[in-house]
Design an enzyme around this catalytic site. Structure first.
Site, PDB file in Angstrom:
ATOM      1  N   HIS A 122      42.159  36.550  34.176  1.00  0.00           N
ATOM      2  CA  HIS A 122      41.818  37.850  34.763  1.00  0.00           C
ATOM      3  C   HIS A 122      41.903  37.767  36.295  1.00  0.00           C
ATOM      4  O   HIS A 122      41.542  36.754  36.888  1.00  0.00           O
ATOM      5  CB  HIS A 122      40.381  38.223  34.427  1.00  0.00           C
ATOM      6  N   ASN A 153      41.466  28.425  36.338  1.00  0.00           N
ATOM      7  CA  ASN A 153      40.700  29.528  35.754  1.00  0.00           C
ATOM      8  C   ASN A 153      39.270  29.129  35.431  1.00  0.00           C
ATOM      9  O   ASN A 153      38.339  29.896  35.674  1.00  0.00           O
ATOM     10  CB  ASN A 153      41.411  30.000  34.479  1.00  0.00           C
ATOM     11  N   GLU A 248      47.321  36.390  54.688  1.00  0.00           N
ATOM     12  CA  GLU A 248      48.327  37.383  55.098  1.00  0.00           C
ATOM     13  C   GLU A 248      49.675  36.711  55.330  1.00  0.00           C
ATOM     14  O   GLU A 248      50.713  37.197  54.891  1.00  0.00           O
ATOM     15  CB  GLU A 248      47.870  38.142  56.357  1.00  0.00           C
ATOM     16  N   ASP A 254      49.474  42.704  54.493  1.00  0.00           N
ATOM     17  CA  ASP A 254      48.422  43.009  55.463  1.00  0.00           C
ATOM     18  C   ASP A 254      47.239  43.550  54.664  1.00  0.00           C
ATOM     19  O   ASP A 254      47.394  44.470  53.856  1.00  0.00           O
ATOM     20  CB  ASP A 254      48.946  44.058  56.459  1.00  0.00           C
ATOM     21  N   GLU A 268      39.697  38.595  60.487  1.00  0.00           N
ATOM     22  CA  GLU A 268      40.749  37.884  59.757  1.00  0.00           C
ATOM     23  C   GLU A 268      40.994  36.486  60.289  1.00  0.00           C
ATOM     24  O   GLU A 268      41.581  35.655  59.597  1.00  0.00           O
ATOM     25  CB  GLU A 268      42.036  38.729  59.774  1.00  0.00           C
TER      26      GLU A 268
HETATM   27 MN    MN Z   1      39.290  33.881  34.679  1.00  0.00          MN
HETATM   28 MN    MN Z   2      45.022  42.891  58.140  1.00  0.00          MN
END
Ligand code: MN
Ligand code: MN
Length: 275
Positions: A122, A153, A248, A254, A268
């Site tokens: 997921h 996971n 990024e 972005d 950031e």
């Molecule tokens: Mn998972």
């Molecule tokens: Mn950004």
């Protein structure tokens, strides 16, 4: 062929989601169409890269995702998480084909993962949507699932998810983006489902009582990138902390695009001290 106009697809049949007749239809945005209506899950902005042709935006109401029709996997999934999302609904278990995808576009099924060695991982976790059966069922749409190494996971990725829920239980409000980074020629499983090279997360944490308008250069933001390979479980999740800037540049997207350039630049570039 991808229709050029925005379409509303009545894809989530009530039967699939346990007869939830009131379930709103997902909203699908095609490249070049007007943006999907802003909702809480993308309140910090829709992540954007230089090539919108492989970003099919699906608003599933309890999260928003960008599906990559070339990779057959999401580029990213964005959702808001707070304690109201956390209830006691049983995990749905049944993976669902996403019929919100345009007619003619290949649908990934749970069988594409059979005997692949990869988990059906997921992006928006089932455990982040336990307030209603319908919200939980939606996390099992195959567009919210990616080929994820079991070591990733079940160990550091899961630990990070649990950390996020611990913040939500402590009355924080989280804006989360999780996504996949692909190599130029990724390994595939099933009918061309690309295996990401890296998984990433970007998490913005608001204190109780704060709103999106409260976000400033001292808001807690953290990011992580984890290799989708065996061996990843040998380090704790926090060993994979990085900056949003690093995500990024690795992803080409972005993020936090709704924030001012000055606030983005401040948040950031910070390497957060969590947990
Ligand atoms: Mn998972
Ligand atoms: Mn950004």
């Amino acid at each position: 062929m991808i229709p050029s106009a925005r379409i509303i697809v009545l894809g989530l049949a009530g039967g699939l989601l346990g007869g939830c007749a009131k379930a709103p239809a997902p909203v699908v945005e095609h490249p070049g169409a007007p943006p999907v209506p802003s909702n809480e899950h993308v309140a910090l902005g829709i992540p954007k890269d230089a090539d919108p042709s492989d970003d099919l935006i699906l608003d599933h109401h309890s999260y928003v995702l960008s599906y990559n029709p070339r990779m057959h996997v999401a580029n990213w999934v964005a959702w808001h998480l707070d304690e109201r999302d956390l209830g006691s609904v049983q995990r749905a278990h049944e993976f669902l084909v996403d019929d919100a995808l345009p007619i003619g576009m290949a649908r990934v099924t749970a069988d594409d993962y059979a005997q692949s060695g990869y988990d059906r991982g997921h992006l928006c976790p089932s455990a982040d949507r336990t307030d209603t059966a319908e919200h939980n069922a939606r996390t099992f749409l195959m567009t919210n699932v990616h080929p994820q190494r079991p070591e990733l996971n079940r160990v550091p990725w899961k630990a990070l998810e649990e950390y996020e829920r611990s913040l939500a239980k402590a009355h924080r409000s989280l804006y989360i983006v999780a996504g996949c980074i692909f190599s130029a020629h990724p390994v595939t499983i099933g009918h061309g489902v690309a295996v990401p090279r890296l998984d990433y997360k970007i998490v913005v944490v608001l204190e109780a009582g704060q709103t999106v308008a409260s976000i400033n250069a001292s808001t807690l933001v953290f990011a992580a990138m984890m290799p989708n390979e065996a061996g990843v479980q040998e380090k704790p999740w926090a060993a994979y902390l990085t900056t949003v800037d690093a995500v990024e540049s690795a992803s080409g997207y972005d993020f936090l695009t709704a924030l001012t350039p000055a606030v983005q630049a401040a948040l950031e570039s910070k390497l957060a001290a969590v947990p």
